[in-house]
Design a protein around this motif. Structure first.
Motif, PDB file in Angstrom:
ATOM      1  N   ASP A  81      12.827  70.256   7.063  1.00 47.56           N
ATOM      2  CA  ASP A  81      12.750  71.609   6.733  1.00 47.56           C
ATOM      3  C   ASP A  81      11.915  72.129   5.643  1.00 47.56           C
ATOM      4  O   ASP A  81      11.444  71.063   4.835  1.00 47.56           O
ATOM      5  N   CYS A  82      11.878  73.309   5.423  1.00 49.12           N
ATOM      6  CA  CYS A  82      11.183  73.829   4.292  1.00 49.12           C
ATOM      7  C   CYS A  82      12.697  73.642   3.141  1.00 49.12           C
ATOM      8  O   CYS A  82      13.775  73.824   3.442  1.00 49.12           O
ATOM      9  N   ALA A  83      12.132  73.359   1.788  1.00 53.72           N
ATOM     10  CA  ALA A  83      13.249  73.306   0.863  1.00 53.72           C
ATOM     11  C   ALA A  83      13.835  74.693   0.630  1.00 53.72           C
ATOM     12  O   ALA A  83      12.934  75.570   0.532  1.00 53.72           O
ATOM     13  N   SER A  84      14.994  74.876   0.344  1.00 56.23           N
ATOM     14  CA  SER A  84      15.551  76.135   0.046  1.00 56.23           C
ATOM     15  C   SER A  84      15.457  76.375  -1.663  1.00 56.23           C
ATOM     16  O   SER A  84      15.923  75.837  -2.247  1.00 56.23           O
ATOM     17  N   THR A 140       4.448  90.383  -3.537  1.00 49.75           N
ATOM     18  CA  THR A 140       3.530  89.242  -3.737  1.00 49.75           C
ATOM     19  C   THR A 140       3.947  88.099  -3.822  1.00 49.75           C
ATOM     20  O   THR A 140       3.340  87.142  -3.220  1.00 49.75           O
ATOM     21  N   VAL A 141       5.274  87.757  -4.320  1.00 52.14           N
ATOM     22  CA  VAL A 141       5.670  86.465  -4.470  1.00 52.14           C
ATOM     23  C   VAL A 141       6.033  86.184  -2.919  1.00 52.14           C
ATOM     24  O   VAL A 141       5.881  84.688  -2.614  1.00 52.14           O
ATOM     25  N   MET A 142       6.716  87.020  -2.243  1.00 54.67           N
ATOM     26  CA  MET A 142       6.778  86.617  -0.764  1.00 54.67           C
ATOM     27  C   MET A 142       5.631  86.228  -0.015  1.00 54.67           C
ATOM     28  O   MET A 142       6.002  85.456   0.975  1.00 54.67           O
ATOM     29  N   THR A 143       4.655  86.739  -0.351  1.00 55.44           N
ATOM     30  CA  THR A 143       3.332  86.532   0.602  1.00 55.44           C
ATOM     31  C   THR A 143       2.414  85.541   0.267  1.00 55.44           C
ATOM     32  O   THR A 143       1.510  84.952   0.940  1.00 55.44           O
ATOM     33  N   VAL A 144       2.790  84.960  -1.000  1.00 57.58           N
ATOM     34  CA  VAL A 144       1.453  83.850  -1.665  1.00 57.58           C
ATOM     35  C   VAL A 144       1.443  82.730  -1.082  1.00 57.58           C
ATOM     36  O   VAL A 144       0.463  82.213  -0.859  1.00 57.58           O
ATOM     37  N   SER A 145       2.721  82.162  -1.017  1.00 52.21           N
ATOM     38  CA  SER A 145       2.763  80.748  -0.403  1.00 52.21           C
ATOM     39  C   SER A 145       2.249  80.646   1.083  1.00 52.21           C
ATOM     40  O   SER A 145       2.465  81.245   1.901  1.00 52.21           O
ATOM     41  N   GLY A 146       1.628  79.348   0.942  1.00 50.63           N
ATOM     42  CA  GLY A 146       0.953  79.001   2.527  1.00 50.63           C
ATOM     43  C   GLY A 146       1.452  77.701   2.758  1.00 50.63           C
ATOM     44  O   GLY A 146       0.639  77.072   3.626  1.00 50.63           O
ATOM     45  N   LEU A 147       2.407  77.109   2.306  1.00 49.20           N
ATOM     46  CA  LEU A 147       3.058  75.749   2.550  1.00 49.20           C
ATOM     47  C   LEU A 147       3.474  75.661   4.104  1.00 49.20           C
ATOM     48  O   LEU A 147       4.081  76.518   4.493  1.00 49.20           O
ATOM     49  N   LYS A 148       3.310  74.723   4.677  1.00 48.70           N
ATOM     50  CA  LYS A 148       3.495  74.285   6.030  1.00 48.70           C
ATOM     51  C   LYS A 148       4.597  72.961   6.086  1.00 48.70           C
ATOM     52  O   LYS A 148       3.951  72.120   5.047  1.00 48.70           O
ATOM     53  N   CYS A 149       5.628  73.120   6.696  1.00 48.50           N
ATOM     54  CA  CYS A 149       6.410  71.734   6.595  1.00 48.50           C
ATOM     55  C   CYS A 149       6.751  71.619   8.331  1.00 48.50           C
ATOM     56  O   CYS A 149       6.617  72.387   9.100  1.00 48.50           O
ATOM     57  N   TYR A 150       7.226  70.400   8.494  1.00 49.97           N
ATOM     58  CA  TYR A 150       7.828  70.180   9.664  1.00 49.97           C
ATOM     59  C   TYR A 150       8.943  70.438   9.690  1.00 49.97           C
ATOM     60  O   TYR A 150      10.111  70.259   8.524  1.00 49.97           O
ATOM     61  N   LYS A 151       9.746  71.005  10.920  1.00 53.09           N
ATOM     62  CA  LYS A 151      11.244  71.481  10.942  1.00 53.09           C
ATOM     63  C   LYS A 151      11.649  70.895  12.098  1.00 53.09           C
ATOM     64  O   LYS A 151      11.186  71.212  13.380  1.00 53.09           O
ATOM     65  N   CYS A 152      13.078  70.259  12.024  1.00 50.03           N
ATOM     66  CA  CYS A 152      13.626  69.926  13.209  1.00 50.03           C
ATOM     67  C   CYS A 152      15.090  69.712  13.009  1.00 50.03           C
ATOM     68  O   CYS A 152      15.579  69.559  11.689  1.00 50.03           O
ATOM     69  N   THR A 153      15.912  69.954  13.910  1.00 51.31           N
ATOM     70  CA  THR A 153      17.381  70.079  13.858  1.00 51.31           C
ATOM     71  C   THR A 153      18.016  69.154  14.561  1.00 51.31           C
ATOM     72  O   THR A 153      17.386  68.450  15.505  1.00 51.31           O
TER      73      THR A 153
END
Length: 169
Positions: free
Chosen positions: A82-85, A14-27
């Motif tokens: 990126d997404c925060a670790s 449940t913890v792994m699937t609850v979040s729906g956050l979107k972030c920008y990611k670039c490297t």
């Protein structure tokens, strides 16, 4: 399978699937030719859907800002996104069996920007910015001092200390 173990596994899923956050990611480097990742170079960042990623293990988006020194005294301003670790995976003994736990540490960061401490090392000045909310890491950085930044390792330590104390009962 014991009911307790089943409950732990269900909570972890449940913890792994609850979040729906979107972030920008670039490297700054293209992905390996052997990986199945999309190329998202910061040099071409345009805010399009190509740079949007789901962050199931984060409640914050992150931006890392620094300068790279090049030859002949030139420098390049770099912003990684990126997404925060915040994912913490650990093993716990439950009814004489080791079980993998997977949690997202929500209090790992505070919103805002802070400069990283170099601890006397010769490194580029680096600023980390954290924000909550979908695609919030595209904005320009605000250099407000964040002296109340919660150290992620301290949070992890306290979390494990609490688990240990509870196991003594």
């Amino acid at each position: 399978m014991s009911p307790c173990l089943l409950l732990v596994l269900l909570c972890a899923a449940t913890v792994m699937t609850v979040s729906g956050l979107k972030c920008y990611k670039c490297t700054i480097r293209p992905p390996s030719q052997y990986s199945n990742e999309t190329e998202r170079l910061c040099s071409g960042f345009d805010g399009s859907e190509k740079y949007q990623v789901d962050c199931p293990h984060s409640t914050f988006c992150m931006k890392k800002i620094f300068e790279l020194s090049l030859q002949k005294g030139r420098t390049v301003h770099v912003e990684l996104k990126d997404c925060a670790s915040q994912r913490y995976i650990y093993q716990t003994l439950l009814e004489d069996q080791w079980v993998t736990q997977d949690v997202v540490i929500d209090a790992a960061y505070e919103e805002g920007c802070h400069d990283a401490e170099s601890e006397g090392l010769r490194t580029a000045a680096t600023t980390y910015c954290y924000c909550r909310g979908n695609l919030c890491n595209s904005a320009k950085p605000t250099h407000e001092p964040s002296h109340h930044h919660t150290d992620a390792m301290a949070v992890i330590f306290v979390f494990n200390a609490m688990k240990y104390i509870r196991s003594l009962r």
